[in-house]
Enzyme design. Structure first.
Site, short mmCIF file in Angstrom:
data_model
loop_
_atom_site.label_atom_id
_atom_site.label_comp_id
_atom_site.label_asym_id
_atom_site.label_seq_id
_atom_site.Cartn_x
_atom_site.Cartn_y
_atom_site.Cartn_z
CE1 TYR A 138 -59.92 -45.71 -3.71
CE2 TYR A 138 -61.89 -44.89 -4.79
CZ TYR A 138 -60.52 -44.87 -4.63
OH TYR A 138 -59.75 -44.00 -5.37
CG ASP A 233 -67.73 -42.24 0.72
OD1 ASP A 233 -68.40 -41.55 -0.08
OD2 ASP A 233 -66.59 -42.68 0.47
CE LYS A 261 -67.58 -42.96 -8.19
NZ LYS A 261 -67.04 -43.58 -7.00
C1 LIG Z 1 -65.68 -43.14 -6.27
C2 LIG Z 1 -65.71 -43.05 -4.80
C3 LIG Z 1 -64.96 -42.10 -4.10
C4 LIG Z 1 -63.93 -41.24 -4.77
O1 LIG Z 1 -64.49 -40.37 -5.71
P1 LIG Z 1 -63.53 -39.78 -6.87
O2 LIG Z 1 -64.43 -38.81 -7.56
O3 LIG Z 1 -63.14 -40.95 -7.71
O4 LIG Z 1 -62.39 -39.14 -6.20
C5 LIG Z 1 -65.15 -41.99 -2.74
N1 LIG Z 1 -66.01 -42.78 -2.09
C6 LIG Z 1 -66.75 -43.71 -2.72
C7 LIG Z 1 -67.72 -44.53 -1.95
C8 LIG Z 1 -66.60 -43.89 -4.10
O5 LIG Z 1 -67.29 -44.86 -4.71
#
Ligand SMILES: *Cc1c(COP(=O)(O)O)cnc(C)c1O
Length: 421
Positions: A138, A233, A261
């Site tokens: 994701y 990511d 995060k």
């Molecule tokens: C949470 C997450 C996102 C998206 O971040 P948001 O702040 O919720 O838009 C993108 N990539 C990864 C790996 C994530 O866990």
């Protein structure tokens, strides 16, 4: 129940992010009003040992005193300036020092914005269209990246493409995670049209799935050979599995890195960064446009900065790793003793319990977990006073605020929750 009724009257499904509705676990959602250290508290004052960690934000536990104090001080000076403030520079310097593959960074307001912008940059730099992503990973809710995504999309069994034009979805090539042969085939066939590949270097959004080192190395090699960029990511793994993220652990350098995060210290912050020669293509130095009214917001930057300072000072990774291992092994011995099919995947400070005996190494095997059993387990655990993410396809997060006693109490509660299955 009253507030939930009210919430549903004014908010879609009563929430602002789908998994918060607890739909897949079949119970009513809770409202949280306070979070401190390893605990969160609901509207009725019930305490939970927390492994949701605000979906991976709370590496230092909730509301660390030093960070809260600095945020208060900064708030008195103003909430948003709309021009550059010194803390943007301070936080950027910390990011660049922590992650060797990042020479320059751009702050945005969420992880989604970070991945979306990184992909625009990659496409702009390369003049190519295709994006490679992996099943169950994701990367936020951006059109090109929501195809076969994990996390909430997996939880709801959505096709992942409603509202996304076929023409757009077609530009995303989705490959199975940890499958080196599929990688080779795809790059052989489409190599010269691929702008970039994006991957969670340790997956957290199909539950925790550990990559084969060979898989990541091959991905690095193939992207390089065909002239595509590799995006790690690290929105979850950045500052969480090591100070330099998963790339530091595996010693693999991506071209671009996305963060979020932990980086925002509890505020809405994302970032993307990489080598100077790529980043300079962004406006105002280059011609690829990306902007934000609240990007680099002073309060958010202060929270992120003092969070990173504390992380750097504490170097908590060895301790986090040990705690995570202890919890993972503790859970597994409880489930195995009762003959419950189970597998626990874990990396420093993140773990997932799957209800299957099979090894979980990609989205297909993650999906073979017994979701009904998970839903019951979640509910039992919630009643016992332990909060884990309300979906099988998420990671539990262990923070530096989780004490040995927290873990022992958690295992007792896990045992009761399992007994009651
Ligand atoms: C949470 C997450 C996102 C998206 O971040 P948001 O702040 O919720 O838009 C993108 N990539 C990864 C790996 C994530 O866990």
């Amino acid at each position: 129940m009253e507030l939930l009724k009210e919430a549903k009257k004014y908010l879609v499904g009563g929430v602002n992010s789908p998994v918060r509705a607890f739909k897949s676990v079949g119970c009513e959602p809770i409202f949280l009003v306070r979070a401190k250290g390893s605990k969160v508290y609901d509207l009725e004052g019930k305490e939970y040992i927390d492994y949701l960690g605000s979906w991976g934000v709370a590496l230092l536990g909730h509301a660390p005193e030093e960070v809260v104090e600095k945020v208060k001080e900064e708030a008195k000076k103003g909430l948003s300036f709309g021009l550059t403030n010194p803390y943007e520079v301070k936080l950027a310097k910390e990011v660049v020092e922590a992650i060797p593959s990042v020479d320059k960074v751009r702050f945005v307001n969420s992880g989604t914005e970070a991945t979306m912008s990184a992909i625009r940059l990659a496409r702009g730099v390369k003049g190519r269209k295709f994006v490679v992503k992996f099943e169950g990973c994701y990367h936020g809710h951006y059109d090109s990246l929501l195809v076969s995504a994990g996390s909430g999309v997996a939880t709801f069994g959505l096709p992942g493409t409603a509202g996304i034009p076929e023409e757009v979805a077609r530009l995303t090539l989705v490959l199975p995670y940890n499958d080196t042969n599929a990688l080779k085939e795809a790059f052989e066939r489409y190599g010269e049209d691929i702008a970039c590949a994006i991957v969670e270097p340790i997956a957290g959004n199909m539950g925790v799935v550990i990559p084969d080192l060979e898989f990541l190395k091959e991905l690095r090699k193939l992207t390089q050979e065909c002239g595509a960029l590799l995006i790690f990511d690290e929105v979850i793994t950045g500052f969480r599995v090591s100070l330099s993220g998963a790339q530091g652990l595996f010693k693999i350098e991506p071209d671009l890195t996305t963060l979020g995060k932990v980086l925002g210290g509890g505020f809405p912050v994302g970032a993307y960064g990489g080598r100077e020669k790529i980043m300079k293509e962004l406006a105002p130095e280059g011609s690829i446009y990306q902007a934000g009214t609240l990007s680099g917001n002073p309060i958010a930057m202060v929270a992120g900065y003092y969070t990173l300072l504390k992380v750097k000072e504490e170097r908590p990774y060895q301790k986090l790793h040990e705690r995570t291992k202890e919890l993972a092994e503790g859970i597994l011995s409880i489930t195995k003793e009762r003959g419950i099919p189970s597998t626990v995947n874990y990396a420093t400070s993140m773990l997932t319990l799957f209800f299957t005996d099979e090894e979980v190494r990609d989205y297909e095997s993650a999906k073979r977990s017994d979701l009904k059993l998970f839903a019951k387990f979640f509910k039992n655990l919630l009643e016992e006073g332990v909060l884990i993410p309300p979906s099988q396809f998420e990671a539990w997060f262990i923070s530096t605020a989780h004490t040995k006693e927290d873990l022992e109490r958690t295992l007792e509660k896990v045992e009761r929750a399992i007994k009651r299955l």
